[in-house]
Every structure is written in C-alpha cells, then in structure tokens.
Design a protein around this motif. Sequence first.
Motif, PDB file in Angstrom:
ATOM      1  N   TRP A  34       0.900  -1.096   0.046  1.00 33.60           N
ATOM      2  CA  TRP A  34      -0.160   0.116   0.093  1.00 33.60           C
ATOM      3  C   TRP A  34       0.832   1.319   0.027  1.00 33.60           C
ATOM      4  CZ3 TRP A  34      -2.386   2.751   4.727  1.00 33.60           C
ATOM      5  CH2 TRP A  34      -3.010   3.714   4.393  1.00 33.60           C
ATOM      6  N   GLY A  38       1.083   3.835  -3.225  1.00 30.76           N
ATOM      7  CA  GLY A  38       0.756   5.229  -2.782  1.00 30.76           C
ATOM      8  C   GLY A  38       1.746   6.108  -3.209  1.00 30.76           C
ATOM      9  N   GLY A  41       1.723   6.505  -7.105  1.00 32.94           N
ATOM     10  CA  GLY A  41       0.739   7.302  -7.134  1.00 32.94           C
ATOM     11  C   GLY A  41       0.979   8.818  -7.170  1.00 32.94           C
ATOM     12  N   THR A 167      -6.205   1.376  -5.059  1.00 30.02           N
ATOM     13  CA  THR A 167      -5.025   2.458  -5.284  1.00 30.02           C
ATOM     14  C   THR A 167      -4.275   2.184  -6.562  1.00 30.02           C
ATOM     15  OG1 THR A 167      -4.933   2.613  -2.763  1.00 30.02           O
ATOM     16  CG2 THR A 167      -3.195   3.604  -4.101  1.00 30.02           C
ATOM     17  N   SER A 170      -6.387   2.859  -9.477  1.00 22.53           N
ATOM     18  CA  SER A 170      -6.418   4.373  -9.853  1.00 22.53           C
ATOM     19  C   SER A 170      -5.227   4.714 -10.532  1.00 22.53           C
ATOM     20  CB  SER A 170      -6.702   5.075  -8.455  1.00 22.53           C
ATOM     21  OG  SER A 170      -5.728   4.817  -7.668  1.00 22.53           O
TER      22      SER A 170
END
Length: 193
Positions: A34, A38, A41, A167, A170
């Motif tokens: 994660w 993240g 991203g 996540t 996206s």
Amino acid sequence: QTPGVWERIQFGGKVGYTIIALGLMAGLLAIIRWVIVGLTGRKVAAQKKSDTVSEKNPLGRVLGIYEANRTTDVETLELKLDEAIMRESASLDKMLWAVKVVSVVAPLMGLLGTVTGMIRTFQAITLFGTGDPKMMASGISEALVTTMLGLMVAIPLVLLHALVSNTSKSVVEVLEEQAAGLIARRAEQRDVS
C-alpha cells in the motif's frame, strides 16, 4: 478466573499460531504494498503536472515509450503503450495475490481448528464421559479460538487487499487515460497531414 489475551491465543494451539503467523506476514506485506503503490501514485501525479519526462515513475516510462516511437504508425504506438501499461500494472499488483490467498485461507484454517477441537472434545467424552466439563473444555476452547482467529485475520486482510487493489487501479487508470490522450493526439496529427 478469566483468561487473558495470550492465554486465549494459547488455546488455539498449533492451528491458531499458524493463523496468526500467516496473518501477520500478509498484513505486513499488504501495508508495504500500500505504501509503495501510494508513493507511486504520488510520483505519477507529479509527472502528470510536469513537462519533463522522468523514467522514475510509471507515467514517465509510458511517456518515454511515446517519445521513442514518434515516427511509428498509430496502431503500433497503441500496442507499445498497451504493453507498457500492462508491465506497469503487473509491477503495481506484485505480491497482492498472497494477501488475497491468506484472507481466504485464514477462515478455512479456523474451521480446521474447529474440527480438530471438536474431535478432541468427542475423544474426551468417549474416554471420560460427560460428567466432568473440564475434560471437554480444552477441545471446545480450541474450536472457538481458532474460528475467532481465522475471522480476525481474514476481515482486515480483505479490507487491506481492497484498499491496495483500488489504489493500484487508480494509478493504472491514469496511465490508460494519458496513453489514450497521446494516441488521440497522434491520430489527429496524422489526419491533419
């Protein structure tokens, strides 16, 4: 006398310890993935705002493929961009399958502990009868504790898997959106010339 948390966990026996160990490993893996997804991203969002192409993020690598193939036809460019997006998608979803597998296996292991606990209970009843409830207590405790541990591991892992997966999706959607824009721009340039 009420048993504490550690004493309750000990009632789960080997199956309970295995559930906890798998849950901790999968939970740690999910949190690490994660954080990585993240941060990726954020790098993609920064690349989207920047005019300079950087190979240090997935969008930069996709844009780099576009830059390297400026003279190719639209269909070939589209295939190369799709391949790059698939490669980036695979790296974003790396090891996520393990979290999903443990989230499914944990309740099944809890069920296994329930069965083994009930087998021990029925063996105690066969040997000693039902006169002394203490003889049956350890088997019943194992059955209930392993079921509880299986569910306590599975529920957070399902949530973590969904969080990391969404996540990741996206980020991939941004890559696909940008690639589609590049292909459309190339097609417009071809139509004008």
